[in-house]
Design a protein around this motif. Structure first.
Motif, PDB file in Angstrom:
ATOM      1  N   ALA A  28      -6.853   4.224  -2.265  1.00  0.00           N
ATOM      2  CA  ALA A  28      -6.666   4.243  -0.808  1.00  0.00           C
ATOM      3  C   ALA A  28      -6.639   2.817  -0.272  1.00  0.00           C
ATOM      4  O   ALA A  28      -5.853   2.494   0.621  1.00  0.00           O
ATOM      5  CB  ALA A  28      -7.785   5.061  -0.159  1.00  0.00           C
ATOM      6  N   SER A  31      -3.434   1.291  -0.398  1.00  0.00           N
ATOM      7  CA  SER A  31      -2.455   2.119   0.324  1.00  0.00           C
ATOM      8  C   SER A  31      -1.634   2.991  -0.621  1.00  0.00           C
ATOM      9  O   SER A  31      -0.444   3.215  -0.396  1.00  0.00           O
ATOM     10  CB  SER A  31      -1.532   1.258   1.195  1.00  0.00           C
ATOM     11  OG  SER A  31      -2.283   0.587   2.144  1.00  0.00           O
ATOM     12  N   GLU A  32      -2.292   3.452  -1.704  1.00  0.00           N
ATOM     13  CA  GLU A  32      -1.647   4.417  -2.607  1.00  0.00           C
ATOM     14  C   GLU A  32      -2.538   5.651  -2.665  1.00  0.00           C
ATOM     15  O   GLU A  32      -3.145   5.924  -3.700  1.00  0.00           O
ATOM     16  CB  GLU A  32      -1.573   3.874  -4.039  1.00  0.00           C
ATOM     17  CG  GLU A  32      -0.794   2.639  -4.251  1.00  0.00           C
ATOM     18  CD  GLU A  32      -1.085   2.046  -5.653  1.00  0.00           C
ATOM     19  OE1 GLU A  32      -1.578   2.759  -6.542  1.00  0.00           O
ATOM     20  OE2 GLU A  32      -0.819   0.858  -5.811  1.00  0.00           O
ATOM     21  N   PRO A  33      -2.695   6.357  -1.542  1.00  0.00           N
ATOM     22  CA  PRO A  33      -3.655   7.464  -1.557  1.00  0.00           C
ATOM     23  C   PRO A  33      -3.315   8.515  -2.601  1.00  0.00           C
ATOM     24  O   PRO A  33      -2.148   8.765  -2.887  1.00  0.00           O
ATOM     25  CB  PRO A  33      -3.571   8.043  -0.146  1.00  0.00           C
ATOM     26  CG  PRO A  33      -2.363   7.458   0.469  1.00  0.00           C
ATOM     27  CD  PRO A  33      -1.996   6.222  -0.269  1.00  0.00           C
ATOM     28  N   GLN A  36      -4.029  14.904  -1.779  1.00  0.00           N
ATOM     29  CA  GLN A  36      -5.165  15.552  -1.089  1.00  0.00           C
ATOM     30  C   GLN A  36      -5.816  16.617  -1.966  1.00  0.00           C
ATOM     31  O   GLN A  36      -7.024  16.811  -1.904  1.00  0.00           O
ATOM     32  CB  GLN A  36      -4.664  16.200   0.216  1.00  0.00           C
ATOM     33  CG  GLN A  36      -4.398  15.209   1.329  1.00  0.00           C
ATOM     34  CD  GLN A  36      -5.686  14.801   2.020  1.00  0.00           C
ATOM     35  OE1 GLN A  36      -6.444  15.636   2.473  1.00  0.00           O
ATOM     36  NE2 GLN A  36      -5.938  13.504   2.080  1.00  0.00           N
ATOM     37  N   GLY A 102      -7.137  12.882   7.183  1.00  0.00           N
ATOM     38  CA  GLY A 102      -5.734  12.619   6.851  1.00  0.00           C
ATOM     39  C   GLY A 102      -5.496  11.225   6.332  1.00  0.00           C
ATOM     40  O   GLY A 102      -6.357  10.647   5.678  1.00  0.00           O
ATOM     41  N   GLU A 103      -4.334  10.670   6.652  1.00  0.00           N
ATOM     42  CA  GLU A 103      -3.779   9.544   5.908  1.00  0.00           C
ATOM     43  C   GLU A 103      -3.889   8.183   6.599  1.00  0.00           C
ATOM     44  O   GLU A 103      -3.638   7.174   5.978  1.00  0.00           O
ATOM     45  CB  GLU A 103      -2.279   9.810   5.666  1.00  0.00           C
ATOM     46  CG  GLU A 103      -2.011  11.012   4.770  1.00  0.00           C
ATOM     47  CD  GLU A 103      -2.319  10.699   3.325  1.00  0.00           C
ATOM     48  OE1 GLU A 103      -1.923   9.625   2.861  1.00  0.00           O
ATOM     49  OE2 GLU A 103      -2.999  11.517   2.681  1.00  0.00           O
ATOM     50  N   GLU A 105      -4.875   4.583   8.563  1.00  0.00           N
ATOM     51  CA  GLU A 105      -5.705   3.429   8.163  1.00  0.00           C
ATOM     52  C   GLU A 105      -7.187   3.671   8.457  1.00  0.00           C
ATOM     53  O   GLU A 105      -8.048   3.471   7.609  1.00  0.00           O
ATOM     54  CB  GLU A 105      -5.208   2.209   8.950  1.00  0.00           C
ATOM     55  CG  GLU A 105      -5.920   0.922   8.663  1.00  0.00           C
ATOM     56  CD  GLU A 105      -5.270   0.172   7.494  1.00  0.00           C
ATOM     57  OE1 GLU A 105      -5.873  -0.795   7.054  1.00  0.00           O
ATOM     58  OE2 GLU A 105      -4.180   0.582   7.048  1.00  0.00           O
ATOM     59  N   ARG A 108      -8.703   6.278   6.201  1.00  0.00           N
ATOM     60  CA  ARG A 108      -8.959   5.749   4.849  1.00  0.00           C
ATOM     61  C   ARG A 108     -10.229   4.897   4.826  1.00  0.00           C
ATOM     62  O   ARG A 108     -11.026   4.969   3.892  1.00  0.00           O
ATOM     63  CB  ARG A 108      -7.772   4.914   4.361  1.00  0.00           C
ATOM     64  CG  ARG A 108      -6.615   5.753   3.881  1.00  0.00           C
ATOM     65  CD  ARG A 108      -5.762   4.996   2.893  1.00  0.00           C
ATOM     66  NE  ARG A 108      -5.066   3.867   3.494  1.00  0.00           N
ATOM     67  CZ  ARG A 108      -3.891   3.963   4.111  1.00  0.00           C
ATOM     68  NH1 ARG A 108      -3.278   5.116   4.199  1.00  0.00           N
ATOM     69  NH2 ARG A 108      -3.316   2.898   4.636  1.00  0.00           N
TER      70      ARG A 108
END
Ligand SMILES: [Fe+2]
Length: 181
Positions: A28, A31-33, A36, A102-103, A105, A108
């Motif tokens: 995360a 920025s490569e989560p 889910q 969720g996704e 910033e 995370r």
């Protein structure tokens, strides 16, 4: 196998799951989560295996046996372990809440903060149990008492998890550990 050997083995599975959580946080941060579904499977492992099954064995079987042998709950290691179990439950709820955000910033960053608090609490907790409390248990419990505790473990698992679920959770975390090595 002694009851503490069972619990030590379970700690190894929990430590493996904590390493997966570290890997999810690292991804995360880059920025490569991760998917889910993987985060959900990992959180289900912590909730159902680490807390509902493993902590129940300690709280309902091992700790009461140690109290009966004279280890005090208050002001001693059992009280500390129980407080840390509660702290872990609160952090796990925070982790599930932030994972659901969720996704973005901020989501995370919140997830990473909750994850780091949880992993550091649980690693220190496991070390204390392995090196302090379980050694005390191994000194004070005789064979008959230890066998009784082991039979209570089976009851704790049956109450906590549907049939086959323990194996499914262990397979799930082993598979995540391969994915996020
Ligand atoms: Fe434990």
């Amino acid at each position: 196998m002694r009851s503490t050997d069972t619990l030590r083995q379970e700690h190894e599975h929990i430590l493996q799951a904590l390493s997966v959580l570290d890997a999810l946080v690292d991804r995360a941060a880059r920025s490569e989560p991760a998917p889910q579904a993987d985060a959900r499977a990992l959180l289900a492992f912590f909730r159902d295996f680490a807390d509902r099954s493993h902590h129940a064995k300690e709280e309902n079987a091992l700790f009461p046996a140690l109290e009966a042998r004279g280890l005090p709950r208050r002001g001693g290691p059992i009280g500390v372990m129980l407080a840390e179990h509660d702290e872990g439950r609160a952090l796990l709820r925070a982790l599930a809440d932030t994972a659901a955000l969720g996704e973005g910033e901020a989501a995370r960053a919140n997830f990473a903060g909750a994850a780091r608090a949880y992993t550091s609490l649980l690693r220190a907790h496991i070390q204390k149990e392995n090196e302090i409390l379980f050694r005390m248990a191994e000194r004070v419990l005789d064979v008959a008492e230890d066998e009784r505790i082991t039979s209570l473990f089976a009851e704790a698992d049956a109450a906590a998890l549907p049939p086959g679920e323990r194996d499914r959770l262990l397979a799930s975390v082993a598979s995540l550990a391969c994915t996020y090595r």
